[in-house]
Design a protein around this motif. Structure first.
Motif, mmCIF file in Angstrom:
data_model
loop_
_atom_site.group_PDB
_atom_site.id
_atom_site.type_symbol
_atom_site.label_atom_id
_atom_site.label_comp_id
_atom_site.label_asym_id
_atom_site.label_seq_id
_atom_site.Cartn_x
_atom_site.Cartn_y
_atom_site.Cartn_z
ATOM 1 N N PRO A 6 1.070 -0.941 -0.206
ATOM 2 C CA PRO A 6 -0.319 -0.232 0.058
ATOM 3 C C PRO A 6 0.719 0.935 -0.227
ATOM 4 O O PRO A 6 1.662 1.498 0.906
ATOM 5 C CB PRO A 6 -0.328 -0.600 1.012
ATOM 6 C CG PRO A 6 -0.761 -1.181 1.894
ATOM 7 C CD PRO A 6 0.153 -2.144 1.579
ATOM 8 N N VAL A 7 0.653 2.344 -0.622
ATOM 9 C CA VAL A 7 1.306 3.669 -0.812
ATOM 10 C C VAL A 7 1.016 4.446 0.460
ATOM 11 O O VAL A 7 -0.608 4.318 0.420
ATOM 12 C CB VAL A 7 1.002 4.663 -2.359
ATOM 13 C CG1 VAL A 7 2.435 5.060 -2.295
ATOM 14 C CG2 VAL A 7 1.790 3.674 -3.557
ATOM 15 N N VAL A 8 1.456 4.978 0.759
ATOM 16 C CA VAL A 8 1.137 6.173 2.004
ATOM 17 C C VAL A 8 1.526 7.791 0.899
ATOM 18 O O VAL A 8 2.841 7.346 1.089
ATOM 19 C CB VAL A 8 1.764 5.865 3.423
ATOM 20 C CG1 VAL A 8 1.714 7.262 4.597
ATOM 21 C CG2 VAL A 8 1.308 4.485 3.948
ATOM 22 N N ALA A 9 0.790 7.964 1.019
ATOM 23 C CA ALA A 9 1.281 9.529 1.545
ATOM 24 C C ALA A 9 0.847 10.736 1.918
ATOM 25 O O ALA A 9 -0.431 10.907 2.915
ATOM 26 C CB ALA A 9 0.198 9.936 0.152
ATOM 27 N N HIS A 10 1.956 11.478 2.572
ATOM 28 C CA HIS A 10 1.812 12.057 3.869
ATOM 29 C C HIS A 10 2.262 13.703 2.983
ATOM 30 O O HIS A 10 2.428 14.092 2.353
ATOM 31 C CB HIS A 10 3.168 12.044 4.712
ATOM 32 C CG HIS A 10 3.579 11.208 4.947
ATOM 33 N ND1 HIS A 10 3.331 10.884 6.587
ATOM 34 C CD2 HIS A 10 4.568 9.908 4.359
ATOM 35 C CE1 HIS A 10 2.724 9.537 6.687
ATOM 36 N NE2 HIS A 10 3.952 9.320 5.877
ATOM 37 N N HIS A 11 1.284 14.090 3.149
ATOM 38 C CA HIS A 11 0.867 15.689 3.108
ATOM 39 C C HIS A 11 0.803 16.328 4.139
ATOM 40 O O HIS A 11 0.232 17.076 5.592
ATOM 41 C CB HIS A 11 -0.378 16.303 2.613
ATOM 42 C CG HIS A 11 -0.769 15.604 1.657
ATOM 43 N ND1 HIS A 11 -1.189 13.795 1.395
ATOM 44 C CD2 HIS A 11 -0.723 15.282 0.489
ATOM 45 C CE1 HIS A 11 -1.569 13.876 0.573
ATOM 46 N NE2 HIS A 11 -1.829 15.067 -0.214
ATOM 47 N N ILE A 12 2.523 17.851 4.115
ATOM 48 C CA ILE A 12 2.329 18.340 5.190
ATOM 49 C C ILE A 12 2.466 19.290 5.314
ATOM 50 O O ILE A 12 2.399 20.451 4.038
ATOM 51 C CB ILE A 12 4.574 18.236 5.201
ATOM 52 C CG1 ILE A 12 5.009 17.170 5.481
ATOM 53 C CG2 ILE A 12 4.566 19.589 6.322
ATOM 54 C CD1 ILE A 12 6.948 17.304 5.289
ATOM 55 N N ILE A 13 1.395 20.189 5.758
ATOM 56 C CA ILE A 13 0.253 20.785 5.401
ATOM 57 C C ILE A 13 -0.134 21.788 6.788
ATOM 58 O O ILE A 13 -0.190 21.588 8.125
ATOM 59 C CB ILE A 13 -1.127 20.446 5.087
ATOM 60 C CG1 ILE A 13 -1.365 20.048 3.605
ATOM 61 C CG2 ILE A 13 -2.220 21.884 4.990
ATOM 62 C CD1 ILE A 13 -2.250 19.278 3.432
ATOM 63 N N VAL A 14 0.179 22.934 6.272
ATOM 64 C CA VAL A 14 0.323 23.928 7.506
ATOM 65 C C VAL A 14 -1.695 24.409 8.407
ATOM 66 O O VAL A 14 -2.157 24.760 6.965
ATOM 67 C CB VAL A 14 0.878 26.053 7.372
ATOM 68 C CG1 VAL A 14 0.952 26.697 8.706
ATOM 69 C CG2 VAL A 14 2.419 25.557 6.739
ATOM 70 N N LYS A 15 -1.490 24.085 9.431
ATOM 71 C CA LYS A 15 -2.929 24.190 9.617
ATOM 72 C C LYS A 15 -3.588 25.401 9.770
ATOM 73 O O LYS A 15 -2.953 27.129 9.968
ATOM 74 C CB LYS A 15 -2.864 23.931 11.452
ATOM 75 C CG LYS A 15 -4.516 24.049 11.227
ATOM 76 C CD LYS A 15 -4.741 23.271 12.858
ATOM 77 C CE LYS A 15 -5.621 22.883 13.808
ATOM 78 N NZ LYS A 15 -5.778 22.556 14.352
ATOM 79 N N ASP A 16 -4.373 25.337 9.094
ATOM 80 C CA ASP A 16 -5.798 27.233 8.902
ATOM 81 C C ASP A 16 -4.974 28.032 7.892
ATOM 82 O O ASP A 16 -5.256 29.218 7.451
ATOM 83 C CB ASP A 16 -5.749 27.611 9.918
ATOM 84 C CG ASP A 16 -6.768 27.387 11.271
ATOM 85 O OD1 ASP A 16 -7.567 26.005 11.009
ATOM 86 O OD2 ASP A 16 -6.169 27.217 11.986
ATOM 87 N N SER A 17 -3.815 27.137 7.459
ATOM 88 C CA SER A 17 -3.407 28.389 6.099
ATOM 89 C C SER A 17 -4.762 28.458 4.639
ATOM 90 O O SER A 17 -5.219 27.502 4.431
ATOM 91 C CB SER A 17 -2.076 27.567 6.384
ATOM 92 O OG SER A 17 -2.058 26.827 5.246
ATOM 93 N N ILE A 18 -3.505 28.677 3.544
ATOM 94 C CA ILE A 18 -3.964 28.336 2.612
ATOM 95 C C ILE A 18 -4.236 27.007 2.082
ATOM 96 O O ILE A 18 -4.841 26.495 1.002
ATOM 97 C CB ILE A 18 -3.356 29.742 1.187
ATOM 98 C CG1 ILE A 18 -4.490 29.418 -0.282
ATOM 99 C CG2 ILE A 18 -2.194 29.062 1.049
ATOM 100 C CD1 ILE A 18 -3.587 30.766 -1.068
ATOM 101 N N GLU A 19 -3.369 26.378 2.382
ATOM 102 C CA GLU A 19 -2.656 25.245 2.005
ATOM 103 C C GLU A 19 -4.189 23.699 2.804
ATOM 104 O O GLU A 19 -4.928 23.087 1.428
ATOM 105 C CB GLU A 19 -1.678 24.791 2.920
ATOM 106 C CG GLU A 19 -0.244 24.339 1.831
ATOM 107 C CD GLU A 19 0.803 24.395 2.957
ATOM 108 O OE1 GLU A 19 1.129 24.073 2.648
ATOM 109 O OE2 GLU A 19 0.697 23.968 4.200
ATOM 110 N N ASP A 20 -4.168 24.515 4.093
ATOM 111 C CA ASP A 20 -5.505 23.430 4.756
ATOM 112 C C ASP A 20 -6.392 23.904 4.002
ATOM 113 O O ASP A 20 -7.849 23.136 3.587
ATOM 114 C CB ASP A 20 -5.191 23.832 6.026
ATOM 115 C CG ASP A 20 -6.319 22.767 7.044
ATOM 116 O OD1 ASP A 20 -6.578 21.984 6.286
ATOM 117 O OD2 ASP A 20 -6.406 24.118 7.630
ATOM 118 N N GLN A 21 -6.845 25.392 3.862
ATOM 119 C CA GLN A 21 -8.073 25.630 3.866
ATOM 120 C C GLN A 21 -8.797 25.746 2.050
ATOM 121 O O GLN A 21 -10.017 25.714 1.443
ATOM 122 C CB GLN A 21 -8.592 26.985 3.840
ATOM 123 C CG GLN A 21 -8.762 26.711 5.293
ATOM 124 C CD GLN A 21 -8.783 28.246 5.924
ATOM 125 O OE1 GLN A 21 -9.844 28.844 5.406
ATOM 126 N NE2 GLN A 21 -8.636 28.737 7.570
#
Length: 199
Positions: free
Chosen positions: A160-175
């Motif tokens: 199984p492939v595991v894809a991690h997303h390093i995202i800043v909470k409550d930022s443009i990335e997250d929202q």
């Protein structure tokens, strides 16, 4: 305050840079204060200068690499300063430069490989080298996102492939960006509404 689409796009790009931990500057900037502080002043000279503003994503990437316990990790970066900071922090990181590098990855000889999704979206078979991928910086481009994920999720992959997303909470990335990628598209209206709310 009214934000035009062109201004919103430029601002959103700057916000994504900030989330990743480095920002391209409009002029040549120099440190103003101690080495630990991020005070800057503009010298007025134009150029592709950038400044590191935090290292939270580098820390998170380090945790993922450590938890992988030697298993190969494929990292997607967005900006050139992302790659420079990744290479500086993690000496074991290789970049995808040629066919031999691809072969080394598939022989599990590379612990961490950093790749820009635009250069790896099509035609690469990386499924034999590992099953862990990390999005260090997100892209607006759904095709790049989808195709990069498919470099490991393809015929021949045995785990199984595991894809991690390093995202800043409550930022443009997250929202905005991550929901856009999940919904396969972003409307300019959504982006403009987010920018107005932030300003």
């Amino acid at each position: 305050e009214c934000i035009h689409p062109k201004g919103a796009a430029a601002l959103s790009n700057k916000m994504l840079q900030f989330c990743n931990g480095g920002v391209y500057l409009d002029g040549v900037m120099e440190n103003y204060g101690s080495q630990e502080e991020f005070f800057l002043r503009d010298t007025g000279v134009k150029g592709k200068q950038w400044k590191e503003v935090h290292h939270a994503k580098l820390d998170a990437l380090g945790e993922i690499i450590s938890e992988a316990q030697g298993e190969p990790v494929l990292v997607a970066y967005n900006y050139k300063h992302d790659l420079k900071r990744i290479l500086k922090r993690f000496k074991q990181v290789k970049t995808l430069d040629n066919l031999e590098t691809e072969n080394q990855w598939n022989r599990k000889e590379i612990e961490v490989m950093a790749v820009h999704p635009a250069s790896a979206a099509h035609g690469l078979n990386l499924q034999y080298g590992g099953c862990i991928l990390v999005w260090f910086g997100l892209t607006w481009n759904y095709e790049w996102y989808d195709q990069f994920n498919r470099r490991l999720r393809r015929q021949g992959q045995t785990r199984p492939v595991v894809a991690h997303h390093i995202i800043v909470k409550d930022s443009i990335e997250d929202q905005i960006v991550m929901p856009s990628l999940m919904n396969k598209g972003l409307s300019m209206t959504d982006l403009l509404m987010f920018m107005r709310k932030e300003i």
